[in-house]
Structure formats: structure tokens, C-alpha cells
Write an enzyme that holds these catalytic residues in place. Sequence first.
Site, PDB file in Angstrom:
ATOM      1  N   ASP A 107       0.821  -1.210   0.000  1.00 10.70           N
ATOM      2  CA  ASP A 107       0.000   0.000   0.000  1.00 10.70           C
ATOM      3  C   ASP A 107       0.854   1.259   0.000  1.00 10.70           C
ATOM      4  O   ASP A 107       0.462   2.278  -0.580  1.00 10.70           O
ATOM      5  CB  ASP A 107      -0.918  -0.005   1.220  1.00 10.70           C
ATOM      6  N   GLY A 108       2.030   1.219   0.649  1.00 11.18           N
ATOM      7  CA  GLY A 108       2.906   2.386   0.648  1.00 11.18           C
ATOM      8  C   GLY A 108       3.370   2.743  -0.745  1.00 11.18           C
ATOM      9  O   GLY A 108       3.426   3.923  -1.118  1.00 11.18           O
ATOM     10  N   ASN A 151      -4.358   8.925   1.585  1.00 12.76           N
ATOM     11  CA  ASN A 151      -4.907   8.348   2.811  1.00 12.76           C
ATOM     12  C   ASN A 151      -5.306   9.413   3.816  1.00 12.76           C
ATOM     13  O   ASN A 151      -6.462   9.490   4.213  1.00 12.76           O
ATOM     14  CB  ASN A 151      -3.876   7.422   3.478  1.00 12.76           C
ATOM     15  N   ASP A 152      -4.318  10.209   4.253  1.00 11.33           N
ATOM     16  CA  ASP A 152      -4.597  11.107   5.364  1.00 11.33           C
ATOM     17  C   ASP A 152      -3.554  12.208   5.499  1.00 11.33           C
ATOM     18  O   ASP A 152      -2.436  12.113   4.993  1.00 11.33           O
ATOM     19  CB  ASP A 152      -4.671  10.318   6.680  1.00 11.33           C
ATOM     20  N   ALA A 164      -6.897   2.868   7.579  1.00 15.54           N
ATOM     21  CA  ALA A 164      -5.466   2.887   7.886  1.00 15.54           C
ATOM     22  C   ALA A 164      -5.259   3.413   9.312  1.00 15.54           C
ATOM     23  O   ALA A 164      -5.841   2.901  10.261  1.00 15.54           O
ATOM     24  CB  ALA A 164      -4.723   3.720   6.849  1.00 15.54           C
ATOM     25  N   TYR A 165      -4.430   4.439   9.473  1.00 12.55           N
ATOM     26  CA  TYR A 165      -4.113   4.967  10.801  1.00 12.55           C
ATOM     27  C   TYR A 165      -5.376   5.414  11.538  1.00 12.55           C
ATOM     28  O   TYR A 165      -5.520   5.230  12.753  1.00 12.55           O
ATOM     29  CB  TYR A 165      -3.132   6.136  10.644  1.00 12.55           C
ATOM     30  N   ALA A 166      -6.319   6.012  10.813  1.00 13.38           N
ATOM     31  CA  ALA A 166      -7.551   6.486  11.444  1.00 13.38           C
ATOM     32  C   ALA A 166      -8.307   5.350  12.119  1.00 13.38           C
ATOM     33  O   ALA A 166      -8.906   5.536  13.190  1.00 13.38           O
ATOM     34  CB  ALA A 166      -8.437   7.167  10.397  1.00 13.38           C
ATOM     35  N   SER A 192      -6.946   2.636  13.427  1.00 14.06           N
ATOM     36  CA  SER A 192      -6.199   2.299  14.633  1.00 14.06           C
ATOM     37  C   SER A 192      -6.473   3.278  15.766  1.00 14.06           C
ATOM     38  O   SER A 192      -6.381   2.930  16.941  1.00 14.06           O
ATOM     39  CB  SER A 192      -4.692   2.274  14.336  1.00 14.06           C
TER      40      SER A 192
END
Length: 305
Positions: A81-82, A155-156, A197-199, A201
Site C-alpha cells: 500500500d505504501g 490516505n490522510d 489505515a491509521y484512522a 487504529s
Amino acid sequence: MLLTSHSTHSSSFNTIAIVGKHMAGGIAKALTDIADCLGSTGRKVIFEAETALNFSLSNYDSMSLPEIGECADAAIVVGGDGTMLGVARQLAPYKVPLIGVNQGRLGFMTDISLDQMMPLLKEMLSGKVRSEQRILLKGSIEREGEAVYSTLAFNDVVLSRGSGSGMVELHVEVDGHFMYNQRSDGLIVATPTGSSAYALSAGGPILHPSLTGIGLVPIAPHALSNRPIVVPDSSVIVIEVVGGREANVNFDMQSVARLLKHDRITVRRSEHTITFLHPEGWNYYDTLREKLHWNEYPSVEGRLK
């Protein structure tokens, strides 16, 4: 406005670009297999320049991503994904559709496995594909009234405290309306793609990619009443650093800038979108079950077949 299309359609793919995860072991054969397969059908194959250099692929034409954007009908991204995030941000202005082959760990966006790639790619490039569009964010940093940095995020956009201890204090406005002052470890502004993603988590909701919303998710807020919220994608979000010893902002975890007190970060939806191409029969709920292990049960008897 609905941005995601789940309709099946046929397209003409005459010039195909291939981008590989840099310095990743074990994908050289996959890259050449894809190129040979595409070449055997009469399609023009182009490798991204660094991919060609890293894997010594001198038998094929190579170009930079902006040059690929000018001429490619589609791009196949082999990596995680990166890798997809970096390629998507650079190709977004050119509207080149992207196909993801997973060589990373999770693979939310690179959804074709290496062992299935050849038959699926052949089907997809013959027109048996599902196409969907996803939004991006545009983030900019303003310091003392002047714009000092601007970039895209798929993503963010994440504001966070620095490496030292102590929270960061943020003043948040949406469309010129005061939302809140927040003391926390940071704030995530996420697209529907970034919501998993991070959100996620940090306790944010999963947004289906067809939704045109933007999520604001606090990171470890001091006041537990500071909860995630989803605002319309037409919103203009302004975040000012009003306190804290050190703060940073990153875009897709790939570009980072240090912030000073009273810096203002403006986040809005970009005018660009990204088109993903998936195999026929793909759907988002299958991805969630597979990647988040929603189909796992404590007992063998209760497990989904």
C-alpha cells in the site's frame, strides 16, 4: 456527488506502465513475467525509471512517473500500500488508472496476489474489470500569512506531537465555523480510503470508498468526549497549532514537515481523483473480511467456509 463507480466496462489498454516496490527482494521475476505477458499481446510496456534501474530491466523503455502520466493507458503497481500511495499521488493529475499487485503485508489497495496475477491481469486488460474512483486531499501549511508548503494526500493528513513528551493543542475550524480546541497526541484527517489505515487504529469509523466524506479522528485526546466525526467532502478544514512543545504534520506518512506555533494547516478535497481497476467480481466487503480477518471465529465449527 457519487465518485465511486462499481460498473464493469471495457477499456483499451495499449500502453501499460509497470512500477515496482523499490529495493524489494523477490519481485524481479514477477515484473519481467508481467512485461513479457503484456509484450506478447502487442502492448507497449514501460517501466518506471527507478524500477528499471533497481532491477536492471534494460530491455524495456523506462520513464519517470510524470512522463508515464502523459502516455500510459494504465499502470500496474507491484508492491504494498505504501508503494501505491506514492504512485497514486504522483499520477493523480494525469488520470491514469491503477492496478495493484500485492507484494507487501496488508494490501488494501494492492488487492491482486502474486500467485493470481497473470490470469487476472489478462482478464482485466481484456476489459473484464471493475472501476472505482477515490478522492484525495490537498493539504497546505500557512506560516505568518504565507503558504510555505502544499501537497496531496491519498490516505490522510496527520498532525501529531513531536518526539518529546506532552500533548499538542489544536484549534479546529470547518468552513469558517469553530469546531473545538483539542489537546491530544494529534489529529488525523482521512479520506474514505484512509479510514481503514491509521484512522482506524485511532478509533475512527471505516468509510466505504463510495462515500464522499472526510473523517476527523483525534489521537489519544485528553478529553474523552472528543470523538471522531465525518464532515462533507466539500468542507474546508483549518487546524491551527496553538500550544505544545513540538508538532509535525505528515501527508500519507511519506512527506513530513515540522510545525511552529500558530502555523495553520488547511485541508480540503483535491480536484483530482484516482481510478482503481479491480478484477471482475471484486467488492469492498470481501477486502474487509480478508484484510481485517472478519471471517475468523474462535471455534472451527463457527468459521465461515
